[in-house]
Structure formats: structure tokens, C-alpha cells
Design a protein around this motif. Structure first.
Motif, mmCIF file in Angstrom:
data_model
loop_
_atom_site.group_PDB
_atom_site.id
_atom_site.type_symbol
_atom_site.label_atom_id
_atom_site.label_comp_id
_atom_site.label_asym_id
_atom_site.label_seq_id
_atom_site.Cartn_x
_atom_site.Cartn_y
_atom_site.Cartn_z
ATOM 1 N N ASN A 34 53.523 63.312 -14.459
ATOM 2 C CA ASN A 34 52.450 62.899 -13.546
ATOM 3 C C ASN A 34 52.354 61.368 -13.583
ATOM 4 N N ILE A 35 52.901 60.748 -12.554
ATOM 5 C CA ILE A 35 53.009 59.285 -12.540
ATOM 6 C C ILE A 35 51.633 58.626 -12.569
ATOM 7 N N GLU A 36 50.696 59.157 -11.784
ATOM 8 C CA GLU A 36 49.357 58.549 -11.732
ATOM 9 C C GLU A 36 48.676 58.582 -13.093
ATOM 10 N N LEU A 65 58.396 46.814 -33.485
ATOM 11 C CA LEU A 65 57.485 47.765 -34.133
ATOM 12 C C LEU A 65 57.818 49.204 -33.781
ATOM 13 N N GLY A 66 58.545 49.391 -32.690
ATOM 14 C CA GLY A 66 58.876 50.745 -32.267
ATOM 15 C C GLY A 66 59.990 50.721 -31.239
ATOM 16 N N ALA A 67 60.615 51.881 -31.057
ATOM 17 C CA ALA A 67 61.727 51.967 -30.099
ATOM 18 C C ALA A 67 61.816 53.380 -29.548
ATOM 19 N N ILE A 68 62.322 53.471 -28.321
ATOM 20 C CA ILE A 68 62.539 54.782 -27.694
ATOM 21 C C ILE A 68 63.816 54.724 -26.856
ATOM 22 N N VAL A 69 64.540 55.836 -26.865
ATOM 23 C CA VAL A 69 65.691 56.000 -25.967
ATOM 24 C C VAL A 69 65.491 57.309 -25.216
ATOM 25 N N VAL A 70 65.582 57.222 -23.900
ATOM 26 C CA VAL A 70 65.437 58.399 -23.037
ATOM 27 C C VAL A 70 66.663 58.489 -22.132
ATOM 28 N N TRP A 71 67.220 59.682 -22.013
ATOM 29 C CA TRP A 71 68.340 59.904 -21.097
ATOM 30 C C TRP A 71 67.813 60.552 -19.823
ATOM 31 N N VAL A 72 68.148 59.973 -18.693
ATOM 32 C CA VAL A 72 67.796 60.603 -17.422
ATOM 33 C C VAL A 72 69.008 61.403 -16.960
ATOM 34 N N ILE A 73 68.865 62.721 -17.031
ATOM 35 C CA ILE A 73 69.964 63.619 -16.663
ATOM 36 C C ILE A 73 69.534 64.358 -15.398
ATOM 37 N N VAL A 74 70.101 63.937 -14.274
ATOM 38 C CA VAL A 74 69.710 64.418 -12.954
ATOM 39 C C VAL A 74 68.190 64.208 -12.784
ATOM 40 N N LEU A 81 72.781 50.981 -24.675
ATOM 41 C CA LEU A 81 72.475 49.820 -23.827
ATOM 42 C C LEU A 81 73.492 49.646 -22.706
ATOM 43 N N THR A 82 74.635 50.300 -22.838
ATOM 44 C CA THR A 82 75.695 50.109 -21.828
ATOM 45 C C THR A 82 75.707 51.213 -20.764
ATOM 46 N N THR A 83 74.924 52.271 -20.952
ATOM 47 C CA THR A 83 75.020 53.387 -19.999
ATOM 48 C C THR A 83 73.918 53.315 -18.947
ATOM 49 N N ASP A 84 74.233 53.791 -17.752
ATOM 50 C CA ASP A 84 73.261 53.756 -16.661
ATOM 51 C C ASP A 84 72.153 54.779 -16.842
ATOM 52 N N TYR A 85 72.444 55.870 -17.544
ATOM 53 C CA TYR A 85 71.448 56.944 -17.611
ATOM 54 C C TYR A 85 70.460 56.785 -18.768
ATOM 55 N N SER A 86 70.629 55.744 -19.601
ATOM 56 C CA SER A 86 69.724 55.564 -20.750
ATOM 57 C C SER A 86 68.625 54.558 -20.444
ATOM 58 N N ILE A 87 67.435 54.902 -20.880
ATOM 59 C CA ILE A 87 66.314 53.960 -20.843
ATOM 60 C C ILE A 87 66.022 53.604 -22.296
ATOM 61 N N CYS A 144 52.435 54.538 -26.103
ATOM 62 C CA CYS A 144 52.749 53.555 -25.053
ATOM 63 C C CYS A 144 54.245 53.537 -24.763
ATOM 64 N N LEU A 145 55.072 53.669 -25.792
ATOM 65 C CA LEU A 145 56.526 53.741 -25.568
ATOM 66 C C LEU A 145 56.867 54.964 -24.712
ATOM 67 N N LEU A 146 56.273 56.097 -25.064
ATOM 68 C CA LEU A 146 56.581 57.328 -24.333
ATOM 69 C C LEU A 146 56.088 57.235 -22.888
ATOM 70 N N ALA A 147 54.866 56.737 -22.707
ATOM 71 C CA ALA A 147 54.315 56.633 -21.346
ATOM 72 C C ALA A 147 55.193 55.730 -20.481
ATOM 73 N N GLN A 148 55.569 54.576 -21.025
ATOM 74 C CA GLN A 148 56.363 53.636 -20.224
ATOM 75 C C GLN A 148 57.756 54.197 -19.936
ATOM 76 N N ALA A 149 58.363 54.843 -20.940
ATOM 77 C CA ALA A 149 59.707 55.411 -20.731
ATOM 78 C C ALA A 149 59.661 56.511 -19.669
ATOM 79 N N LEU A 150 58.611 57.332 -19.682
ATOM 80 C CA LEU A 150 58.500 58.389 -18.670
ATOM 81 C C LEU A 150 58.290 57.794 -17.282
ATOM 82 N N LEU A 151 57.539 56.690 -17.209
ATOM 83 C CA LEU A 151 57.344 56.036 -15.908
ATOM 84 C C LEU A 151 58.658 55.473 -15.375
ATOM 85 N N VAL A 152 59.431 54.842 -16.254
ATOM 86 C CA VAL A 152 60.730 54.305 -15.816
ATOM 87 C C VAL A 152 61.638 55.465 -15.391
#
Ligand SMILES: CC(C)(COP(=O)(O)OP(=O)(O)OC[C@H]1O[C@@H](n2cnc3c(N)ncnc32)[C@H](O)[C@@H]1OP(=O)(O)O)[C@@H](O)C(=O)NCCC(=O)NCCS
Length: 164
Positions: free
Chosen positions: A151-153, A57-66, A39-45, A88-96
Motif C-alpha cells: 500500500n503505497i499511500e 546503522l542499518g542495511a536492506i537488500v530487496v530483489w524485485v522479481i517481476v 550493487l551491480t544488478t538491476d533487480y536489487s534495491i 524505515c529501511l523496510l518502508a523505503q525499500a518497499l516504496l522503491v
């Protein structure tokens, strides 16, 4: 589809519930302080799915590396599987992640984790490698999966249709 849940950013107040969820979902759960750190890092979603009473009910953590979105962890409460929450977690995390510059995505998954493999394949990930004996508790291999192009669309349409 039953949509009695929403996806939102994870907060400090969710940490106990997210830790409990992780312990229910994995043989080697993350320590609670790992989620607190994310929660404290800029690269984590960090996102959660919550029901109408704000139960996690669910949770996801995604690291944006470059330009890559690395799926660090995703879990859905065992009593709420196959309701579309993981998707839905995966779709939203990928969009962010795409909004932050990610164009592709990568992850490791246990070779025999069929529900997770089905989830990732649904989103277009495919196998690009194997890490032998990756998981220390039982030496299971990890498959390395790649999604070459986010694919954002397609993701926006998926989210609008299935998650809102
Ligand atoms: C992987 C996981 C997050 C999926 O969450 P979920 O909310 O059940 O997934 P969804 O309901 O969005 O299902 C997505 C797709 O995966 C497939 N799927 C999900 N569970 C499945 C199962 N038990 N068997 C076969 N396919 C399955 C379905 O094809 C589904 O697509 P559909 O809606 O067209 O049927 C969940 O099983 C989980 O938390 N597992 C334990 C933790 C874990 O292994 N995380 C992955 C680490 S890499």
C-alpha cells in the motif's frame, strides 16, 4: 522518535561497513562479495541507514522479481535497535520496489526471530508457509511471510511521519 539518521542508496564505499554489520547481525552472514554483486544488478534495491557522520546503522537488500519484492536481507546495528531504523529501511525499500512494479512482497524469516517477526507483522506480512530445516547452521525452520498488497499511500505516510 529520534531521527538522527537518514536512508539512502548503498554505495561501494559502504561495503566494508555493511559487511561488518551483517557479521554482527547474523550467524551466517553474507560474504562481502555478495553485497558488491547486489550493487551491480538491476533487480536489487540496496539501501543503508546512516547517522549524521555517515556511519552505517542499518542495511536492506530487496530483489524485485517481476511484481514481487523479496526481502533478501535486513539488519540494524545491535547498538541501535528499536529506534525505528528497520521499519524505515523496510518502508523505503518497499516504496522503491513499488515504483519498479512490485505489488506484493515475500520473505523467509527464522521461526524464532521475534524482533523480525514483530517488524514484518507491523507492516502487514502474514505467514503463508514453512520451510523445514531451512537454515543450515542449526536447522531452524523458516517461516514464509507474504504481504499481499503493497500500500503505497500507507507507506508514504509512515515514512513521512516516522523517517524524515
Ligand atoms: C529485525 C530488525 C532488523 C529490526 O530492526 P529495528 O530497527 O530494531 O526495528 P524497529 O525499531 O523498526 O522496530 C519495528 C517493530 O518491531 C518490533 N520489535 C523490534 N525489536 C523488537 C524486539 N527485540 N522485541 C519485540 N519487538 C521488537 C517493535 O514492535 C517495533 O514496533 P514499535 O516501534 O511499534 O515498537 C533487527 O532486530 C535486526 O537487525 N535483527 C538482526 C538481523 C535480522 O534478524 N534480520 C531479519 C532477517 S529476516
Amino acid at each position: 522518535m529520534d531521527k538522527n539518521y537518514t536512508i539512502r542508496a548503498m554505495s561501494q564505499d559502504d561495503l566494508t561497513s555493511v559487511g561488518e554489520l551483517d557479521a554482527l547481525s547474523f550467524a551466517e552472514p553474507w560474504p562481502m562479495h555478495s553485497f558488491a554483486y547486489e550493487l551491480t544488478t538491476d533487480y536489487s534495491i540496496c539501501l543503508v541507514a546512516v547517522d549524521l557522520e555517515e556511519k552505517v546503522l542499518g542495511a536492506i537488500v530487496v530483489w524485485v522479481i517481476v511484481d514481487e519484492a523479496h526481502i533478501a536481507t535486513i539488519a540494524v546495528n545491535p547498538n541501535h535497535l528499536k529506534r525505528g531504523i528497520g521499519s524505515c529501511l523496510l518502508a523505503q525499500a518497499l516504496l522503491v520496489a513499488a515504483g519498479r512494479g512490485a505489488v506484493s512482497s515475500m520473505l523467509e524469516v527464522r521461526r524464532h526471530n521475534l524482533p523480525a517477526l514483530a517488524l514484518y507483522r507491523r507492516f502487514g506480512y502474514h505467514r503463508v508457509g514453512i520451510r523445514r530445516n531451512y537454515y543450515k547452521n542449526d536447522n531452524e525452520d523458516a517461516l514464509l511471510l507474504n504481504l499481499e498488497s503493497i500500500n503505497i499511500e500507507v507507506l508514504r505516510n509512515f515514512f513521512k511521519t516516522n523517517c524524515v
